[in-house]
Motif scaffolding. Structure first.
Motif, PDB file in Angstrom:
ATOM      1  N   VAL A 195       0.846  -1.197   0.000  1.00 41.25           N
ATOM      2  CA  VAL A 195       0.000   0.000   0.000  1.00 41.25           C
ATOM      3  C   VAL A 195       0.882   1.249   0.000  1.00 41.25           C
ATOM      4  N   VAL A 196       0.626   2.109  -0.971  1.00 42.53           N
ATOM      5  CA  VAL A 196       1.286   3.412  -1.021  1.00 42.53           C
ATOM      6  C   VAL A 196       0.188   4.445  -0.794  1.00 42.53           C
ATOM      7  N   TYR A 197       0.273   5.137   0.341  1.00 37.47           N
ATOM      8  CA  TYR A 197      -0.809   6.056   0.725  1.00 37.47           C
ATOM      9  C   TYR A 197      -0.376   7.506   0.509  1.00 37.47           C
ATOM     10  N   LEU A 198      -1.243   8.269  -0.170  1.00 36.96           N
ATOM     11  CA  LEU A 198      -0.961   9.673  -0.462  1.00 36.96           C
ATOM     12  C   LEU A 198      -1.546  10.538   0.645  1.00 36.96           C
ATOM     13  N   ASP A 225      -1.524  -3.430  10.143  1.00 36.27           N
ATOM     14  CA  ASP A 225      -0.293  -4.154   9.834  1.00 36.27           C
ATOM     15  C   ASP A 225       0.018  -4.171   8.333  1.00 36.27           C
ATOM     16  N   LEU A 226      -0.434  -3.136   7.640  1.00 32.02           N
ATOM     17  CA  LEU A 226      -0.210  -3.093   6.188  1.00 32.02           C
ATOM     18  C   LEU A 226       1.175  -2.543   5.840  1.00 32.02           C
ATOM     19  N   ARG A 227       1.885  -2.018   6.819  1.00 38.19           N
ATOM     20  CA  ARG A 227       3.222  -1.435   6.606  1.00 38.19           C
ATOM     21  C   ARG A 227       3.240  -0.540   5.358  1.00 38.19           C
ATOM     22  N   PRO A 228       2.398   0.513   5.378  1.00 35.02           N
ATOM     23  CA  PRO A 228       2.269   1.345   4.167  1.00 35.02           C
ATOM     24  C   PRO A 228       3.530   2.164   3.898  1.00 35.02           C
ATOM     25  N   VAL A 229       3.727   2.480   2.637  1.00 33.51           N
ATOM     26  CA  VAL A 229       4.664   3.543   2.285  1.00 33.51           C
ATOM     27  C   VAL A 229       3.803   4.802   2.263  1.00 33.51           C
ATOM     28  N   VAL A 230       4.189   5.794   3.061  1.00 34.57           N
ATOM     29  CA  VAL A 230       3.379   7.014   3.150  1.00 34.57           C
ATOM     30  C   VAL A 230       4.087   8.129   2.398  1.00 34.57           C
ATOM     31  N   LEU A 231       3.363   8.702   1.443  1.00 37.55           N
ATOM     32  CA  LEU A 231       3.883   9.864   0.715  1.00 37.55           C
ATOM     33  C   LEU A 231       3.101  11.072   1.202  1.00 37.55           C
ATOM     34  N   ARG A 232       3.753  11.919   1.974  1.00 39.90           N
ATOM     35  CA  ARG A 232       3.068  13.140   2.424  1.00 39.90           C
ATOM     36  C   ARG A 232       3.366  14.241   1.422  1.00 39.90           C
ATOM     37  N   SER A 233       2.328  14.615   0.700  1.00 37.71           N
ATOM     38  CA  SER A 233       2.502  15.586  -0.390  1.00 37.71           C
ATOM     39  C   SER A 233       2.142  16.996   0.064  1.00 37.71           C
ATOM     40  N   ASP A 234       2.922  17.951  -0.431  1.00 36.22           N
ATOM     41  CA  ASP A 234       2.560  19.356  -0.243  1.00 36.22           C
ATOM     42  C   ASP A 234       1.438  19.697  -1.237  1.00 36.22           C
ATOM     43  N   ALA A 246       5.382   8.175  -6.660  1.00 33.80           N
ATOM     44  CA  ALA A 246       4.450   7.105  -6.285  1.00 33.80           C
ATOM     45  C   ALA A 246       4.749   5.839  -7.084  1.00 33.80           C
ATOM     46  N   VAL A 247       4.982   6.007  -8.379  1.00 27.20           N
ATOM     47  CA  VAL A 247       5.246   4.831  -9.219  1.00 27.20           C
ATOM     48  C   VAL A 247       6.589   4.200  -8.830  1.00 27.20           C
ATOM     49  N   ALA A 248       7.561   5.040  -8.470  1.00 25.90           N
ATOM     50  CA  ALA A 248       8.862   4.485  -8.042  1.00 25.90           C
ATOM     51  C   ALA A 248       8.672   3.567  -6.825  1.00 25.90           C
ATOM     52  N   VAL A 249       7.873   4.000  -5.857  1.00 19.06           N
ATOM     53  CA  VAL A 249       7.709   3.135  -4.669  1.00 19.06           C
ATOM     54  C   VAL A 249       6.723   1.993  -4.941  1.00 19.06           C
ATOM     55  N   LEU A 250       5.738   2.228  -5.812  1.00 19.16           N
ATOM     56  CA  LEU A 250       4.804   1.130  -6.130  1.00 19.16           C
ATOM     57  C   LEU A 250       5.545  -0.035  -6.789  1.00 19.16           C
ATOM     58  N   LEU A 251       6.523   0.290  -7.634  1.00 17.47           N
ATOM     59  CA  LEU A 251       7.177  -0.754  -8.428  1.00 17.47           C
ATOM     60  C   LEU A 251       8.556  -1.144  -7.904  1.00 17.47           C
ATOM     61  N   ALA A 252       8.994  -0.527  -6.803  1.00 10.26           N
ATOM     62  CA  ALA A 252      10.346  -0.819  -6.301  1.00 10.26           C
ATOM     63  C   ALA A 252      10.458  -2.284  -5.906  1.00 10.26           C
ATOM     64  N   HIS A 253      11.665  -2.799  -6.042  1.00 15.10           N
ATOM     65  CA  HIS A 253      11.894  -4.173  -5.610  1.00 15.10           C
ATOM     66  C   HIS A 253      11.650  -4.267  -4.099  1.00 15.10           C
ATOM     67  N   ARG A 254      12.278  -3.369  -3.372  1.00 21.09           N
ATOM     68  CA  ARG A 254      12.058  -3.283  -1.915  1.00 21.09           C
ATOM     69  C   ARG A 254      11.824  -1.817  -1.580  1.00 21.09           C
ATOM     70  N   PRO A 255      10.587  -1.369  -1.501  1.00 26.28           N
ATOM     71  CA  PRO A 255      10.360   0.061  -1.253  1.00 26.28           C
ATOM     72  C   PRO A 255      10.800   0.442   0.155  1.00 26.28           C
ATOM     73  N   ASP A 256      11.247   1.682   0.277  1.00 23.83           N
ATOM     74  CA  ASP A 256      11.655   2.204   1.574  1.00 23.83           C
ATOM     75  C   ASP A 256      10.383   2.563   2.347  1.00 23.83           C
ATOM     76  N   GLN A 257       9.995   1.639   3.259  1.00 26.80           N
ATOM     77  CA  GLN A 257       8.768   1.907   4.012  1.00 26.80           C
ATOM     78  C   GLN A 257       8.993   3.109   4.916  1.00 26.80           C
ATOM     79  N   GLY A 258       7.939   3.725   5.328  1.00 29.32           N
ATOM     80  CA  GLY A 258       8.072   4.901   6.172  1.00 29.32           C
ATOM     81  C   GLY A 258       7.476   6.083   5.458  1.00 29.32           C
ATOM     82  N   VAL A 259       7.901   7.282   5.895  1.00 24.03           N
ATOM     83  CA  VAL A 259       7.260   8.498   5.410  1.00 24.03           C
ATOM     84  C   VAL A 259       8.209   9.265   4.495  1.00 24.03           C
ATOM     85  N   HIS A 260       7.702   9.633   3.332  1.00 15.67           N
ATOM     86  CA  HIS A 260       8.457  10.478   2.405  1.00 15.67           C
ATOM     87  C   HIS A 260       7.700  11.802   2.288  1.00 15.67           C
ATOM     88  N   VAL A 261       8.433  12.896   2.406  1.00 20.87           N
ATOM     89  CA  VAL A 261       7.790  14.218   2.407  1.00 20.87           C
ATOM     90  C   VAL A 261       8.061  14.867   1.054  1.00 20.87           C
TER      91      VAL A 261
END
Ligand code: NAP
Length: 291
Positions: free
Chosen positions: A103-106, A137-146, A185-200
């Motif tokens: 899950v990649v959450y915007l 327990d979905l361990r989302p990748v969170v993209l916090r967008s301005d 978003a596409v970079a983390v959706l398709l990454a082999h191992r996405p960097d989980q956590g928060v990206h600003v």
């Protein structure tokens, strides 16, 4: 032949569900996933014209049955939560937890991690959804967008009538090009191992609304100006334009309570390999939208 330079691990997703796929950001995400040859399913509220390689499920994000149907055979989800309440997120998040995709959450940069309750109601909803996804327990990748540059499209009708954009004056923010957010978003959706956590995710410079309007004027070769409206007048205009009252109140609360942010990050570049684009360039590229 296997790629021996690649670390062993789960395969990158090959089928992605995009929510909000008819929106400003969702459209860009769908285009990029298709360009990568990924199987895309969109969850949309209304049937949209067919697009090659995109299958659609018509339904509401708050409807668990629609979300369940949309998740069948899906490896990863680009999730937005465009609603003003988070209570209705419980059931769809339970469906996500059962299907367990990536899950990649915007989310939004307006979240204040230091505050237990957000003073800005829109930030509160995003924070609630982030918490729900973690608790499931979905361990989302969170993209916090301005603030997305594409919000400026909302000025097009005023600019067809004259050279003044009037509206709520929100705090200056590092406006970010939605195409960069979609690339990230596409970079983390398709990454082999996405960097989980928060990206600003921010643009490269902090801009007021007046400065954005001035950049747009340069792109359109017109002398445009921004006129800040008091909250009461902005409220009555937005209601007269047919915007739902809860949205109007949330926008006014956000404009009053959202603090000035001078934060500019390099997270777009870290995720995409390219620096974030400027609002001025966005305006040049989208000048035709304002004719
Ligand atoms: N815009 C910003 O500055 C900003 C900044 C940070 C975060 N965000 C987040 O990013 C999201 C996407 O932004 P955007 O500018 O692309 O928004 P947008 O252009 O308004 O698109 C939102 C999409 O969500 C769909 N939608 C709304 N309610 C839905 C529901 N109940 N069930 C299913 N779909 C629903 C809409 O469908 P219809 O086409 O049927 O209306 C629309 O296609 C926002 O909703 C917000 O949560 C935005």
């Amino acid at each position: 032949m296997p790629d021996s330079t690649r670390p062993a691990g789960p395969r990158p997703p090959s089928s992605v569900l995009v929510t909000g796929a008819a929106g400003n950001l969702g459209r860009e995400v769908v285009d990029r996933l298709r360009a990568h040859g990924v199987r895309v399913r969109s969850l949309v509220r209304h049937q949209t014209p067919p697009r090659a390689g995109v299958e659609s499920v018509v339904g509401d994000l708050t409807d668990p049955a629609a979300v369940r149907e949309a998740l069948v055979g899906i490896d990863a989800v680009f999730l937005i939560w465009p609603l003003l309440d988070s209570a209705s997120a419980h059931a769809p998040v339970a469906e996500l937890a059962a299907a367990a995709p990536r899950v990649v959450y915007l989310s939004t940069t307006a979240i204040d991690d230091g505050a237990a309750r957000q003073s800005d109601p829109i930030a509160q909803v995003h924070m609630d959804v982030e918490v729900l996804l973690h608790e499931a327990d979905l361990r989302p990748v969170v993209l916090r967008s301005d603030t997305l540059a594409s919000n400026a499209r909302g000025w097009a009708s005023q600019l067809r009538m004259g050279d003044v954009v009037s509206g709520l004056d929100i705090a200056r923010t590092a406006v970010v090009d939605e195409r960069d957010v979609a690339d990230a978003a596409v970079a983390v959706l398709l990454a082999h191992r996405p960097d989980q956590g928060v990206h600003v995710l921010t643009g490269p410079e902090v801009l007021s609304r007046a400065e954005q309007v001035a950049h747009l004027g340069s792109a359109l070769r017109r002398r445009l100006r921004f006129q800040a409206l008091p909250a009461d007048l902005a409220r009555s205009r937005m209601l007269a334009d047919g915007r739902p009252e809860p949205l109007v109140e949330a926008l006014i609360a956000a404009s009053v309570r959202r603090p000035e942010s001078n934060r500019v990050t390099d997270h777009i570049e870290r995720l995409t390999g390219r620096p974030a684009g400027t609002f001025a360039q966005w305006a040049v590229d989208h000048a035709a939208d304002f004719n």
